[in-house]
Design a protein around this motif. Structure first.
Motif, PDB file in Angstrom:
ATOM      1  N   VAL A  96      -1.160 -11.596  -8.393  1.00 30.78           N
ATOM      2  CA  VAL A  96      -0.425 -10.468  -8.212  1.00 30.78           C
ATOM      3  C   VAL A  96      -2.053  -9.068  -8.268  1.00 30.78           C
ATOM      4  O   VAL A  96      -1.498  -8.122  -7.551  1.00 30.78           O
ATOM      5  N   LEU A  97      -3.008  -9.339  -8.608  1.00 35.53           N
ATOM      6  CA  LEU A  97      -3.972  -8.550  -8.366  1.00 35.53           C
ATOM      7  C   LEU A  97      -4.466  -8.291  -6.831  1.00 35.53           C
ATOM      8  O   LEU A  97      -5.315  -7.103  -7.060  1.00 35.53           O
ATOM      9  N   SER A  98      -4.393  -9.153  -6.509  1.00 36.81           N
ATOM     10  CA  SER A  98      -5.162  -9.037  -5.258  1.00 36.81           C
ATOM     11  C   SER A  98      -4.303  -8.440  -4.360  1.00 36.81           C
ATOM     12  O   SER A  98      -4.633  -7.974  -2.736  1.00 36.81           O
ATOM     13  N   HIS A  99      -3.191  -7.891  -4.551  1.00 36.15           N
ATOM     14  CA  HIS A  99      -2.576  -6.639  -4.017  1.00 36.15           C
ATOM     15  C   HIS A  99      -3.353  -4.732  -4.827  1.00 36.15           C
ATOM     16  O   HIS A  99      -2.895  -4.907  -6.198  1.00 36.15           O
ATOM     17  N   ARG A 100      -3.667  -4.344  -3.831  1.00 36.40           N
ATOM     18  CA  ARG A 100      -4.378  -2.763  -4.035  1.00 36.40           C
ATOM     19  C   ARG A 100      -3.716  -2.174  -4.900  1.00 36.40           C
ATOM     20  O   ARG A 100      -3.844  -1.142  -5.155  1.00 36.40           O
ATOM     21  N   HIS A 101      -2.362  -1.780  -3.847  1.00 34.05           N
ATOM     22  CA  HIS A 101      -0.974  -0.414  -4.713  1.00 34.05           C
ATOM     23  C   HIS A 101      -0.003  -1.286  -5.572  1.00 34.05           C
ATOM     24  O   HIS A 101      -0.136  -2.549  -5.563  1.00 34.05           O
ATOM     25  N   PRO A 102      -0.293  -0.864  -7.129  1.00 39.44           N
ATOM     26  CA  PRO A 102       0.654  -0.470  -8.917  1.00 39.44           C
ATOM     27  C   PRO A 102       1.975  -1.559  -7.800  1.00 39.44           C
ATOM     28  O   PRO A 102       2.488  -2.717  -8.085  1.00 39.44           O
ATOM     29  N   ALA A 103       2.415  -0.870  -6.338  1.00 42.85           N
ATOM     30  CA  ALA A 103       4.385  -1.103  -6.745  1.00 42.85           C
ATOM     31  C   ALA A 103       4.011  -2.129  -5.736  1.00 42.85           C
ATOM     32  O   ALA A 103       4.981  -3.213  -6.185  1.00 42.85           O
ATOM     33  N   GLY A 152       0.789  -1.473   0.391  1.00 39.38           N
ATOM     34  CA  GLY A 152       0.124  -0.235   0.079  1.00 39.38           C
ATOM     35  C   GLY A 152       0.435   1.131  -0.300  1.00 39.38           C
ATOM     36  O   GLY A 152       0.638   2.105  -0.322  1.00 39.38           O
ATOM     37  N   SER A 153       1.948   1.081   0.000  1.00 37.25           N
ATOM     38  CA  SER A 153       2.902   2.199   0.129  1.00 37.25           C
ATOM     39  C   SER A 153       4.316   1.974  -0.801  1.00 37.25           C
ATOM     40  O   SER A 153       4.334   0.911  -1.721  1.00 37.25           O
ATOM     41  N   GLY A 154       4.781   2.729  -1.107  1.00 37.47           N
ATOM     42  CA  GLY A 154       6.199   3.240  -2.032  1.00 37.47           C
ATOM     43  C   GLY A 154       6.604   2.958  -3.482  1.00 37.47           C
ATOM     44  O   GLY A 154       5.292   3.430  -4.087  1.00 37.47           O
ATOM     45  N   THR A 155       7.656   3.005  -3.625  1.00 37.29           N
ATOM     46  CA  THR A 155       7.467   2.764  -5.569  1.00 37.29           C
ATOM     47  C   THR A 155       7.902   1.537  -5.850  1.00 37.29           C
ATOM     48  O   THR A 155       8.780   0.819  -4.979  1.00 37.29           O
ATOM     49  N   PHE A 156       8.799   1.068  -7.273  1.00 38.10           N
ATOM     50  CA  PHE A 156       8.379  -0.464  -7.350  1.00 38.10           C
ATOM     51  C   PHE A 156       9.787   0.416  -8.662  1.00 38.10           C
ATOM     52  O   PHE A 156       9.288   1.321  -9.681  1.00 38.10           O
ATOM     53  N   ARG A 157      10.968   0.154  -8.662  1.00 34.44           N
ATOM     54  CA  ARG A 157      11.865   0.440 -10.386  1.00 34.44           C
ATOM     55  C   ARG A 157      12.184  -0.378 -10.876  1.00 34.44           C
ATOM     56  O   ARG A 157      12.623  -1.414 -10.706  1.00 34.44           O
ATOM     57  N   ILE A 158      11.931  -0.338 -12.658  1.00 36.13           N
ATOM     58  CA  ILE A 158      12.100  -0.527 -13.585  1.00 36.13           C
ATOM     59  C   ILE A 158      13.425   0.055 -13.945  1.00 36.13           C
ATOM     60  O   ILE A 158      13.459   1.050 -14.288  1.00 36.13           O
ATOM     61  N   LEU A 159      14.716  -0.757 -14.282  1.00 34.32           N
ATOM     62  CA  LEU A 159      15.136  -0.490 -15.341  1.00 34.32           C
ATOM     63  C   LEU A 159      15.384  -1.803 -16.217  1.00 34.32           C
ATOM     64  O   LEU A 159      15.830  -2.340 -16.366  1.00 34.32           O
ATOM     65  N   PHE A 160      15.338  -0.570 -17.498  1.00 30.92           N
ATOM     66  CA  PHE A 160      15.585  -1.341 -19.152  1.00 30.92           C
ATOM     67  C   PHE A 160      17.064  -0.954 -19.820  1.00 30.92           C
ATOM     68  O   PHE A 160      17.451   0.163 -19.186  1.00 30.92           O
ATOM     69  N   VAL A 161      17.613  -2.174 -19.807  1.00 28.73           N
ATOM     70  CA  VAL A 161      19.261  -2.533 -20.597  1.00 28.73           C
ATOM     71  C   VAL A 161      19.333  -2.810 -21.717  1.00 28.73           C
ATOM     72  O   VAL A 161      18.366  -3.955 -22.472  1.00 28.73           O
ATOM     73  N   CYS A 162      19.665  -2.007 -22.313  1.00 30.21           N
ATOM     74  CA  CYS A 162      20.817  -2.371 -24.115  1.00 30.21           C
ATOM     75  C   CYS A 162      22.283  -1.611 -23.742  1.00 30.21           C
ATOM     76  O   CYS A 162      22.734  -1.535 -23.475  1.00 30.21           O
ATOM     77  N   THR A 163      22.014  -1.736 -24.943  1.00 32.99           N
ATOM     78  CA  THR A 163      23.894  -1.748 -25.506  1.00 32.99           C
ATOM     79  C   THR A 163      24.276  -0.609 -25.458  1.00 32.99           C
ATOM     80  O   THR A 163      24.771   0.320 -24.730  1.00 32.99           O
ATOM     81  N   GLY A 164      23.549   1.250 -26.467  1.00 36.01           N
ATOM     82  CA  GLY A 164      23.601   2.062 -25.960  1.00 36.01           C
ATOM     83  C   GLY A 164      22.928   2.882 -25.642  1.00 36.01           C
ATOM     84  O   GLY A 164      22.698   3.931 -25.686  1.00 36.01           O
ATOM     85  N   ASN A 165      21.864   2.301 -25.395  1.00 32.77           N
ATOM     86  CA  ASN A 165      20.080   2.930 -24.909  1.00 32.77           C
ATOM     87  C   ASN A 165      20.370   4.262 -25.620  1.00 32.77           C
ATOM     88  O   ASN A 165      19.388   4.889 -25.062  1.00 32.77           O
ATOM     89  N   ILE A 166      19.904   4.090 -26.742  1.00 27.62           N
ATOM     90  CA  ILE A 166      19.132   4.913 -27.720  1.00 27.62           C
ATOM     91  C   ILE A 166      18.343   4.074 -28.479  1.00 27.62           C
ATOM     92  O   ILE A 166      17.792   4.790 -29.796  1.00 27.62           O
ATOM     93  N   CYS A 167      17.902   3.271 -28.445  1.00 32.88           N
ATOM     94  CA  CYS A 167      16.883   2.674 -29.521  1.00 32.88           C
ATOM     95  C   CYS A 167      16.123   0.946 -28.441  1.00 32.88           C
ATOM     96  O   CYS A 167      15.158   2.308 -28.135  1.00 32.88           O
ATOM     97  N   ARG A 168      16.580   0.345 -28.524  1.00 36.65           N
ATOM     98  CA  ARG A 168      15.524  -0.679 -27.697  1.00 36.65           C
ATOM     99  C   ARG A 168      14.808   0.304 -26.225  1.00 36.65           C
ATOM    100  O   ARG A 168      14.208   0.064 -26.237  1.00 36.65           O
ATOM    101  N   SER A 169      16.629   0.052 -25.287  1.00 41.21           N
ATOM    102  CA  SER A 169      15.355  -0.207 -23.356  1.00 41.21           C
ATOM    103  C   SER A 169      15.195   1.721 -23.725  1.00 41.21           C
ATOM    104  O   SER A 169      13.973   1.780 -23.158  1.00 41.21           O
TER     105      SER A 169
END
Length: 196
Positions: free
Chosen positions: A131-138, A8-25
């Motif tokens: 997953v959906l049993s949790h109300r908060h997105p994080a 019910g609180s806090g944040t969740f951080r997602i990091l996408f990674v590729c090679t040059g960080n100008i296309c896929r990520s």
């Protein structure tokens, strides 16, 4: 990873990674941001294993991203660092090689690092109620990560890597964006589900 959260609180951080960080990520970051919305407690960023800081998204990546509803405005590449990995709750890499480089920077990331396609396949096998049993997105994001990690090795992932379109045809960019969008579809749906 090392932080603890209460439901019910806090944040969740997602990091996408590729090679040059100008296309896929870069495309993955902006597709996720568009789907999650500006006020989401799920924070999204990206980095590249060989990135130079401050570059704009590749022009063909920008064009494809716009067609998928993402916004490339203000994007600037950044190099992958151990600190960036340590600050992420979930790392989604374009390829198995990128995932290995993430884990080499911070061994504890092994439990929360996947390829984008792998995580999409695992998320598709998770019973949505867990997953959906949790109300908060994080809270949902943490539950999804735990469920996906438990399924690792049990779910077949035919093509875990997304090919690098850099310097290739428009079709290669379209294919990379399509595969990213397809892989993110189930996780995003679970994280943005509005209870009836």
């Amino acid at each position: 990873m090392e932080r603890t959260h209460t439901e019910g609180s806090g944040t969740f951080r997602i990091l996408f990674v590729c090679t040059g960080n100008i296309c896929r990520s870069a495309m993955a970051e902006r597709l996720a941001l568009a789907a999650l919305g500006p006020d989401s407690p799920i924070l999204v960023g990206s980095a590249g294993t060989r990135a130079r800081a401050g570059l704009p998204m590749a022009e063909r990546a920008r064009t494809v991203l716009l067609r998928h509803g993402g916004d490339p405005a203000g994007f600037a590449s950044r190099p992958l660092t151990a600190e960036a990995v340590a600050g992420a709750d979930l790392v989604l890499a374009a390829s198995s090689e990128h995932r290995a480089e993430v884990v080499a920077l911070r061994h504890r990331a092994a439990a929360c690092a996947f390829t984008i396609a792998e995580f999409g396949a695992l998320a598709g096998a998770v019973p949505s109620g867990r997953v959906l049993s949790h109300r908060h997105p994080a809270g949902r994001a943490r539950a999804l990560l735990a469920e996906a990690a438990a399924l690792r090795g049990l779910v077949r992932v035919d093509q875990p890597d997304i090919a690098d379109p850099y310097g290739r045809s428009r079709r290669a960019y379209r294919e990379a964006a399509r595969r990213i969008a397809d892989a993110l579809a189930v996780p995003i749906r679970l994280l943005t589900h509005v209870p009836a």
